[in-house]
Design a protein around this motif. Structure first.
Motif, PDB file in Angstrom:
ATOM      1  N   LEU A  51       0.417   4.378  -0.560  1.00 13.54           N
ATOM      2  CA  LEU A  51      -0.061   5.582   0.120  1.00 13.54           C
ATOM      3  C   LEU A  51       0.141   5.460   1.630  1.00 13.54           C
ATOM      4  CD1 LEU A  51      -1.295   8.301  -0.555  1.00 13.54           C
ATOM      5  CD2 LEU A  51      -3.563   7.290  -0.259  1.00 13.54           C
ATOM      6  N   GLN A  52      -0.200   4.296   2.186  1.00 20.54           N
ATOM      7  CA  GLN A  52      -0.014   4.087   3.624  1.00 20.54           C
ATOM      8  C   GLN A  52       1.469   4.083   3.971  1.00 20.54           C
ATOM      9  OE1 GLN A  52      -2.252   4.115   5.966  1.00 20.54           O
ATOM     10  NE2 GLN A  52      -0.755   3.727   7.592  1.00 20.54           N
TER      11      GLN A  52
ATOM     12  N   GLU B 147      -0.849  10.784  -5.866  1.00 19.81           N
ATOM     13  CA  GLU B 147      -0.761   9.391  -6.300  1.00 19.81           C
ATOM     14  C   GLU B 147      -0.902   9.389  -7.813  1.00 19.81           C
ATOM     15  OE1 GLU B 147      -3.050   5.074  -5.768  1.00 19.81           O
ATOM     16  OE2 GLU B 147      -3.524   6.760  -4.437  1.00 19.81           O
TER      17      GLU B 147
ATOM     18  N   LYS C  32       2.833   7.592   4.060  1.00 23.59           N
ATOM     19  CA  LYS C  32       2.333   8.293   5.252  1.00 23.59           C
ATOM     20  C   LYS C  32       3.140   7.925   6.488  1.00 23.59           C
ATOM     21  CE  LYS C  32      -2.506   9.036   3.868  1.00 23.59           C
ATOM     22  NZ  LYS C  32      -3.925   8.656   4.134  1.00 23.59           N
ATOM     23  N   GLU C  33       3.428   6.627   6.644  1.00 20.83           N
ATOM     24  CA  GLU C  33       4.209   6.186   7.804  1.00 20.83           C
ATOM     25  C   GLU C  33       5.616   6.760   7.757  1.00 20.83           C
ATOM     26  OE1 GLU C  33       4.099   1.973   7.608  1.00 20.83           O
ATOM     27  OE2 GLU C  33       1.955   1.803   8.115  1.00 20.83           O
TER      28      GLU C  33
ATOM     29  N   GLN D 228       3.684  12.824   0.114  1.00 22.29           N
ATOM     30  CA  GLN D 228       3.050  13.465   1.270  1.00 22.29           C
ATOM     31  C   GLN D 228       3.939  14.617   1.723  1.00 22.29           C
ATOM     32  OE1 GLN D 228       0.188  12.706   3.359  1.00 22.29           O
ATOM     33  NE2 GLN D 228      -0.506  11.523   1.584  1.00 22.29           N
TER      34      GLN D 228
ATOM     35  N   ASP E 203       0.861  -1.180   0.000  1.00 25.72           N
ATOM     36  CA  ASP E 203       0.000   0.000   0.000  1.00 25.72           C
ATOM     37  C   ASP E 203       0.893   1.225   0.000  1.00 25.72           C
ATOM     38  OD1 ASP E 203      -1.741   2.082   0.445  1.00 25.72           O
ATOM     39  OD2 ASP E 203      -2.921   1.036   1.969  1.00 25.72           O
TER      40      ASP E 203
ATOM     41  N   SER F  74       5.562  10.467   8.541  1.00 25.53           N
ATOM     42  CA  SER F  74       5.357  10.695   9.974  1.00 25.53           C
ATOM     43  C   SER F  74       6.675  10.579  10.730  1.00 25.53           C
ATOM     44  CB  SER F  74       4.335   9.691  10.521  1.00 25.53           C
ATOM     45  OG  SER F  74       4.197   9.828  11.919  1.00 25.53           O
TER      46      SER F  74
END
Length: 1328
Positions: A89-90, A683, A93-94, A708, A87, A97
């Protein structure tokens, strides 16, 4: 009778024709024979097909057997490796962060430094109190320094320990050290006072480092010029080199000290601006340019009667102050001419109107800062104050600040220029000497910072773009000149040797060599006669390999530590009777790019996936295709930064598949770029071209991009993942705690018990957070240590790398829970381990634990034909997704291949697993042929010892669930001695396939042994893997058989793919004038005396950073002791080691030698050798062809094998072709092409009888030719950018500040410099 005559004439005609034909046959027997043989020669297409099939079958089964491919693949399958969907996108993001949390820690650290600095500056000290600090230039004196010098220069001893976290530099974590620039007087009261109160920062530095062990260098740059840096370290510099560092010129200082600015520089070039005034003025402009950064916009106008742009391309516009544009200004400054009378009115109106347009509310392009605006007026005097112009264009809002620089000592010219500055919120300075230029220029920065300082509480932190950790950006140009000096020195030494040979040698062989201009040129370059092209190539290749060896340390991008910095201004809070707004300095810390990359681990992205970061200007912070250093063929320059290395745009590193012309604006790419600049979540899918192996190979594929924003910064983080196998990842782990508890499993280290193994050197498996002084912190040593510790009681993973920093509103109890106190032992043992990576590593170690004994290849292939079974396999290896590489050497080959080799073991060099080119290529080729091994040889194989050249063959292992769900788990491979591989190739192609040996009765004319047939094994990019001539190895096929290569493209065997390089550097030749004779005349003596004086001046300029004003080679030559300015004039020219001071010592000359980068060709013009060898060598032979780097665009066509085009009905069939009528005699060259099964190779057989002329098809990038218009468009091309959010350019009370400058004077540093100059000249005169 008439009939008889007729018949006789007819008979005579026939006889004459017969005679002519007979003569022709007699004169051209060879030609006729060639034509006849070619006409009768039938290409052995069937034999070529059978050879290719047999070669492919044999090497496939051999490689599979020795590499244990099936065993390893079965282990992944039986070990229950599964697939998980990626994934993207996930994932981004991680990662974002984690990076955001890390960045917040850095911001908090600099804020604490800033707060303590502002409080400490309020403390009151007695001026007579001694100041205790560690001078970074005066630490730990060497035994060679006399005691009186140690006492006089205040040397101090300080314990320093090497620390890996700080790049192995010896440091002291207890204190900070202070660096004072050469141009700053260290004992000035304001400097001493600032050093004194800033000593309080040491406790804050230490506290920050304890709170965040990932912190790099912390520092406070004072507005007085010094830098306080933690941890303390020695300021390392060559005593022969100038100390170029000044913190106030660093981008982190300048960006934090003031908001972005639009600037117009007006340079007076009227007739009065000549001589020293002109030089000072140019130097003022150069120093102003050094204070600008990528968020600033600038233009320079020359003005006399008319006002014109210094760079004609930058017509009526402001351009971004990136390194490339600044370079254009610097180049143009060298060409200015002074004439006529200055028209100040036109110049000022031009500047105001341009700034007004830029600041217009209708300017939505992102160009221009639309924040601070300034006019910098550089002149030797103005006839009026031009109040009417200022009243019209700048009052009453005072949007534009005016800074005036009066060049010269005339006091009466100060009034009008001082009024201009004071009446327009600016500053006036008078510059009278070169030594004071920098200090006077830097005075404008605190003035621009006044609104920020006056708001007091508004401390905006800034993030810089990427930059290299070098002392000063100008050092890049200096280092280039130094390398040119080294080239000149080497050539001069060889010239001296040549003179001696000419004088002493009477050998006929030497005399013959001296008459051969190419031999002479090679001697001057390499110091040897009788060098073959191969020998020269070997010398160059050895230099390049040596250079690469200096650039391989972890975290270094081609030898440089790339970083970004976060900084915040420090304000003076003192209340004074007179209104002031003093900037105390800037606090900051570095964030190495390596620390960011640690938070975006490549193993999560998989092979051929990558991450990147882009700032609000669209410039790359890091990217796998960012190439900051020169990679030209000339090895001497390969570790020097490129002129525009830190302003590489995202659109310049991502090449879309639709790009068929230079700088084509692909809409999909620009949309993605805009999302990155705007920090939008993104994306997207794009088809791209990826180049590999120093832009010699190319891959086309679709990639999915995710992005991101990194909160609190101007950066966006992006990842790219290949479509197809990039959708999934292999999931296979061994739960460590369960494995330890299972007594049947034994010691977890047993999984590493067989073969040799290594881990990816740049990946973090486990690491200590604080203790960085251990000698061996390699990944292998750390994983051994941590796996041993994991089997002890009370083991914890501690796998959380980042967390949000403590909330400022936390009470003491909450903060203690967030950061519990640690004793020294606990602090030393504090560590981090990547749980997913370590457990994946254990799984891979178990799956690849197959090299359990000394493998005898005969045992693996005993059922196969033994006549040529072992064709030189030296090593079998496997590399996995977790960064593990393990291998075993073939005992029958390793003793000869590795034991006596001068080269390091192949696997110890190529140990980066999924980041190795052979790994990436094997995975990419899997979709074309799942059974194929991908073969390669070094491109410089022909320059190496033939016994040490290895063929690499690799094959990917995929975990598959069906035809669509698959992901790579590992790549296995073998290395093969190239000589034995070629012997095997010849053995197979020198015999007819239908017969068992070469001694058969088959026709030799139909084998590769025949002189009528040339045979090659080519890889999927057109490089020669094997041929009958070992000198061909590694070369691109088109360089030997260009016409055949073009035919292969037309036959769709290869696809031609155009690649653009927007980070290229072109080397311009610096033109020289014609040679002048040197005569000892009164005029010449005066010239010599002037040169002598200037040589001494240059020595001081080098030591005081003013070396860039004149020819840096002369300064360098003298500073290195390579030219003696005290030598007496003489008719006879003599040489000393080092660069020739051709301008001063020898007059002007015409450069006639070719560029160092290439071997001399017939087109290269050289001085012809005289018939009388006694007049040889001429002086002009001693000079190099000086070059200077220039950013440019280059293009190259690369080639990709089209395997599917070679198939017919599912089987590979020969491609039959012929070059028809390629010679005047009408002959042609037939050829046959056959795919070698289970490989990435093709077998090419070419008829060699017809003497066709073959064009050379090269894959060396060539410059994209731009005309004047397109060249300007390239410079002016500005993609979308986002202006910095912070802009502080106004405070309502600023008009109360009355400080607006005064006359320049010879301060302590200037007096010191002048005294140094006079003393040195006096000394030299006394010695002479």
């Amino acid at each position: 009778m008439r009939h008889k005559v007729k018949w006789w004439c007819s008979l005579s005609l026939v006889q004459h024709r017969t005679t002519v034909v007979f003569i022709l046959f007699s004169l051209f027997p060879t030609l006729l024979g060639v034509y006849t043989q070619e006409h009768d020669f039938n290409m052995p297409h069937q034999e070529v097909e059978l050879w290719a099939r047999k070669i492919g079958n044999h090497i496939f089964h051999l490689s599979n057997a020795f590499a244990l491919y099936n065993d390893i693949k079965d282990n992944f399958r039986t070990g229950e490796a599964t697939l998980q969907e990626n994934d993207g996108l996930q994932l981004v993001k991680e990662m974002t962060s984690d990076v955001t949390n890390m960045m917040k820690f850095k911001v908090d650290a600099v804020n604490r430094i800033m707060n303590v600095a502002e409080e400490a500056s309020l403390d009151k000290y007695k001026q007579e109190e001694p100041v205790d600090y560690y001078n970074a230039k005066r630490l730990n004196p060497s035994p060679d320094i006399p005691q009186e010098a140690i006492d006089d220069k205040n040397y101090r001893n300080l314990s320093l320990l090497s620390n890996i976290h700080f790049d192995g530099i010896p440091i002291n974590e207890s204190v900070s050290s202070v660096h004072v620039p050469t141009n700053v007087y260290a004992k000035a009261p304001d400097v001493i006072n600032a050093i004194r109160w800033s000593g309080r920062l040491d406790r804050t530095f230490k506290s920050n480092y304890e709170l965040d062990p990932t912190l790099s260098w912390q520092y406070f740059g004072s507005s007085t010029g010094f830098l306080r840096q933690y941890p303390a370290s020695e300021w390392v510099m060559d005593e022969k080199d100038p100390d170029l560092y000044d913190a106030r010129l660093r981008s982190w200082y300048i960006q934090a000290a003031s908001s972005p600015k639009d600037m117009v520089i007006l340079l007076d070039v009227s007739g009065s601006m000549t001589g020293l005034r002109k030089e000072i003025a140019i130097h003022v402009v150069l120093n102003i340019l050094e204070t600008l950064n990528e968020n600033d916009f600038v233009n320079i106008f020359n003005f006399s009667t008319e006002t014109t742009e210094l760079v004609s391309c930058f017509n009526d516009s402001l351009v971004q102050a990136n390194m490339e544009n600044i370079g254009e200004f610097k180049k143009a400054l060298k060409t200015i001419e002074t004439k006529e009378i200055a028209n100040f009115s036109k110049a000022l109106i031009k500047a105001f109107e341009l700034l007004q347009r830029t600041n217009s509310q209708y300017n939505k392009s992102g160009q221009g800062s639309q924040c601070n605006q300034a006019i910098m007026l550089v002149t030797d005097g103005a006839p009026d104050n031009y109040e009417k112009i200022f009243s019209t264009y700048n009052w009453p809002h005072f949007q534009v600040r005016v800074f005036t620089y009066l060049i010269g000592r005339e006091e009466k010219k100060k009034r009008d220029l001082s009024w201009m500055a004071c009446a327009n919120k600016g500053y006036f300075v008078q510059v009278t000497t070169l030594a004071e230029v920098r200090e006077q220029v830097l005075r404008y920065i605190p003035v621009m910072a006044r609104p920020m300082v006056m708001y007091q509480e508004d401390h905006h932190h800034i993030w810089t773009g990427v930059y290299a950790d070098v002392a000063d950006p100008k050092q890049i140009e200096w280092l280039w000149e130094v390398r040119e000096g080294k080239r000149q020195r080497d050539r001069t030494e060889n010239y001296q040797k040549l003179q001696k040979i000419v004088k002493d040698s009477s050998s006929p062989a030497i005399i013959d060599a001296l008459r051969d201009k190419w031999q002479v040129e090679n001697f001057l370059r390499y110091g040897e006669f009788s060098l073959s092209s191969r020998s020269i190539a070997r010398i160059k290749a050895a230099k390049m390999r040596k250079m690469r060896g200096r650039r391989g340390a972890p975290g270094l991008k081609e030898g440089y530590r790339l970083m970004t910095s976060v900084a915040v201004p420090v304000f003076d809070r003192k209340k004074t009777s007179m209104k002031t707004a003093n900037l105390l300095g800037v606090a900051g810390t570095d964030v190495p790019i390596r620390e960011i990359e640690k938070l975006v681990p490549p193993y999560k992205l998989g092979v051929n996936g990558y991450s990147f970061m882009v700032n609000s200007n669209g410039y790359v912070i890091y990217h796998p295709d960012l190439r900051p250093v020169h990679q030209e063929s000339n090895a001497e320059f390969q570790d020097i930064l490129k002129p525009n290395y830190n302003s590489v745009d995202f659109a310049e590193v991502e090449l879309t598949d639709y790009e068929n012309e230079a700088r084509a604006n692909d809409s999909e790419l620009l949309e993605l770029r805009k999302d990155l600049v705007e920090q939008n979540a993104a994306e997207r899918m794009m088809s791209v071209k990826i180049h590999l192996d120093d832009m010699k190979r190319v891959v086309q594929r679709k990639q999915k991009y995710f992005a991101q924003k990194i909160s609190g910064t101007p950066f966006s983080l992006g990842i790219a993942m290949p479509e197809g196998y990039g959708k999934y990842k292999v999931h296979g782990q061994i739960e460590l705690t369960r494995e330890i508890q299972d007594h049947r499993a034994g010691d977890v280290m047993n999984h590493f018990s067989t073969g040799n193994w290594t881990l990816h050197p740049d990946w973090v498996y486990c690491e200590y957070k604080y203790d960085q002084h251990q000698e061996d912190q390699s990944p292998e040593a750390l994983i051994n240590e941590f796996l041993s510790r994991a089997q002890k009681p009370n083991w914890k993973w501690r796998s959380t790398r980042t967390r949000p920093p403590p909330d400022p509103i936390m009470n003491q109890a909450q903060h203690k829970r967030w950061k519990p106190s640690m004793g020294s032992d606990e602090r030393r043992d504090n560590y981090y381990c990547d749980k997913d990576l370590v457990q994946s590593l254990l799984f891979d170690a178990r799956a690849t634990n197959v090299y359990s004994r000394k493998v005898k290849i005969e045992d693996k292939i005993k059922d196969r034909n033994t006549s040529s079974q072992n064709f030189g396999i030296t090593t079998a290896f496997v590399a996995t997704r977790s960064g593990l590489t393990r291998w075993i050497d073939n005992p029958s080959e390793s003793s000869s291949s590795n034991g006596n080799s001068k080269e390091p073991h192949f696997m110890k060099v190529h140990n980066r697993a999924i980041d190795e080119v052979w790994y990436k290529r094997a995975v990419d080729y899997y979709k074309e042929d799942q059974d194929a091994y991908v073969y390669s040889v070094p491109f410089d194989a022909a320059t190496r010892d033939p016994d040490e050249v290895l063929v690499t063959a690799t094959r990917a292992i995929f975990v598959e669930e069906n035809d669509y769900r698959m992901a790579p788990a590992a790549v296995v491979g073998v290395t093969i001695k190239h000589r034995k591989f070629v012997d095997f190739f010849k053995n197979e192609t020198y015999k007819c396939p239908s017969y068992p040996s070469r001694n058969s009765s088959c026709k030799k004319a139909k084998t590769c042994e025949s002189k009528s047939l040339n045979c090659y094994l080519l890889d999927d990019n057109g490089f020669i893997i094997a041929s009958e001539n070992e000198d061909d190895t590694g070369k691109f096929f088109g360089t030997l058989e260009g016409t055949i290569m073009e035919s292969l493209v037309q036959s769709e065997v290869y696809k031609k793919i155009q690649i653009f390089d927007y980070q290229a550097v072109c080397l311009d030749t610096q033109e020289k004038n014609s040679m002048a004779s040197i005569l000892t005349t009164p005029i010449q003596t005066l010239k010599w005396f002037a040169s002598w004086v200037m040589g001494n001046v240059f020595w001081v300029l080098v030591k005081t950073q003013l070396y860039t004003l004149w020819d840096p080679n002369e300064a360098w030559a003298y500073a290195q002791g390579q030219w003696d300015p005290n030598a007496a004039p003489t008719d006879e020219v003599t040489y000393s080691k080092g660069p020739i001071n051709y301008q001063s010592a020898f007059g002007e000359y015409q450069e006639m030698l070719p560029d160092e980068a290439g071997i001399p060709t017939e087109d290269t013009k050289h001085p012809e050798l005289p018939d009388d060898i006694g007049d040889f060598p001429s002086l002009e032979l001693a000079y190099i062809n000086k070059t200077h780097p220039r950013p440019c665009d280059k293009t190259v066509y690369l080639y990709k094998l089209q395997s599917k085009k070679l198939k017919q009905d599912g089987l590979y069939k020969p491609v039959k072709g012929k070059l028809s009528n390629c010679h005047t005699n009408g002959c042609g060259r037939p050829f046959s092409v056959q795919k070698v099964i289970s490989t990435n190779l093709i077998l090419v057989a070419v008829n060699s009888l017809c003497p066709c002329e073959s064009r050379k098809v090269d894959i060396e990038p060539v410059e994209v030719e731009h005309n004047e218009t397109t060249s300007c468009n390239r410079l002016l091309m500005q993609h979308y950018r986002k202006r910095p959010q912070s802009c502080v350019n106004y405070h309502p009370d600023e008009h109360e500040i009355k400080l607006c400058g005064g006359a320049g004077s010879l301060g302590p540093s200037s007096v010191a410099l002048l005294t140094l100059l006079l003393a040195h000249i006096y000394n030299s005169m006394m010695q002479s």
